[in-house]
Design a protein around this motif. Sequence first.
Motif, mmCIF file in Angstrom:
data_model
loop_
_atom_site.group_PDB
_atom_site.id
_atom_site.type_symbol
_atom_site.label_atom_id
_atom_site.label_comp_id
_atom_site.label_asym_id
_atom_site.label_seq_id
_atom_site.Cartn_x
_atom_site.Cartn_y
_atom_site.Cartn_z
ATOM 1 N N UNK A 17 34.023 45.793 37.065
ATOM 2 C CA UNK A 17 35.252 46.466 36.656
ATOM 3 C C UNK A 17 36.159 46.618 37.859
ATOM 4 N N UNK A 18 37.197 45.782 37.948
ATOM 5 C CA UNK A 18 38.141 45.916 39.039
ATOM 6 C C UNK A 18 39.052 47.091 38.741
ATOM 7 N N UNK A 19 39.220 47.965 39.706
ATOM 8 C CA UNK A 19 40.016 49.166 39.466
ATOM 9 C C UNK A 19 41.032 49.330 40.584
ATOM 10 N N UNK A 20 42.244 48.741 40.428
ATOM 11 C CA UNK A 20 43.237 48.793 41.486
ATOM 12 C C UNK A 20 43.619 50.209 41.876
ATOM 13 N N UNK A 21 43.612 51.144 40.916
ATOM 14 C CA UNK A 21 44.086 52.486 41.233
ATOM 15 C C UNK A 21 43.124 53.219 42.153
ATOM 16 N N UNK A 38 38.324 40.021 35.840
ATOM 17 C CA UNK A 38 37.130 39.750 35.053
ATOM 18 C C UNK A 38 36.465 41.083 34.747
ATOM 19 N N UNK A 39 35.620 41.103 33.765
ATOM 20 C CA UNK A 39 34.921 42.340 33.420
ATOM 21 C C UNK A 39 33.649 41.997 32.673
ATOM 22 N N UNK A 40 32.744 42.947 32.680
ATOM 23 C CA UNK A 40 31.513 42.838 31.904
ATOM 24 C C UNK A 40 31.655 43.710 30.669
ATOM 25 N N UNK A 41 31.387 43.152 29.506
ATOM 26 C CA UNK A 41 31.475 43.923 28.262
ATOM 27 C C UNK A 41 30.541 45.125 28.327
ATOM 28 N N UNK A 42 29.324 44.900 28.771
ATOM 29 C CA UNK A 42 28.338 45.981 28.846
ATOM 30 C C UNK A 42 28.782 47.076 29.800
#
Length: 255
Positions: A17-21, A38-42
């Motif tokens: 989970x990329x979280x720019x903030x 990109x992200x993981x559904x789980x």
Amino acid sequence: MSIDTSPNPFATPSSSLQDPIASGNVPSIEEALSRGYDFSIEALIKDAWARVSGTKGLIVAGFLVYIVVVQAVSFVLGLILGVGYVASGTEPGIGATIVQMVVGILAGTVGYPFLAGINMLGIRRAAGQPVSFNEMFSHFGQFVPLLITGLVMTVLIYIGMLLLVLPGIYLSIAYILAIPLVVERKLSPWQALETSRKAITQHWFKVFGLFVVLGLIMMVSAIPLGIGLVWTLPLVIISVGGLYRTIFGVLPPAN
């Protein structure tokens, strides 16, 4: 010999989970679209589940307000347009269908600011920002762009459904972030629709998979008299907020 320990700008992110903030760096729309994500559904669903506690009351209450408003407007418009339909002597089958379509569209438009508020509750919760029930009533100043966005989105999805169904399915997923882009980034309706489409298209099948999983979770939770929806409905909203945060980051609330 010294070793360069500076971060590698080309390294793969350590988190799914990329979280720019988190670093105080919220990208512009252009940067968000060009940098990729990109992200993981789980991982996204687990993160959303961890944030449900303390927020489910607000989100469920928000949905109740939304449903009550839309149903009330539908009832009033149905009475008004229904009287006109009977007096005009229009063919019953065709007339009833037209009345239902018009009532549904008009009632839905009134609910767009509330729907935007629900979206923003999920987005702010996913970003770790303060949430308040007042968010539900904070976006009536953008009623016109929200109305246009919703109408254009609905028309395009319907047209897509008529064209062998698949284009409609594609657009129904691709436009999922258009409404929050109007209120959170102040984009014009077409900009919001295209920005959402371009972003989601980068990982369309994964986003589709996310909604399949969330849909299954909601179906199972609804079995025991719908009680489980008290938890799973906020889960879905915060999951969508997490997807938005992952792609675009989230600006701080206006003072």
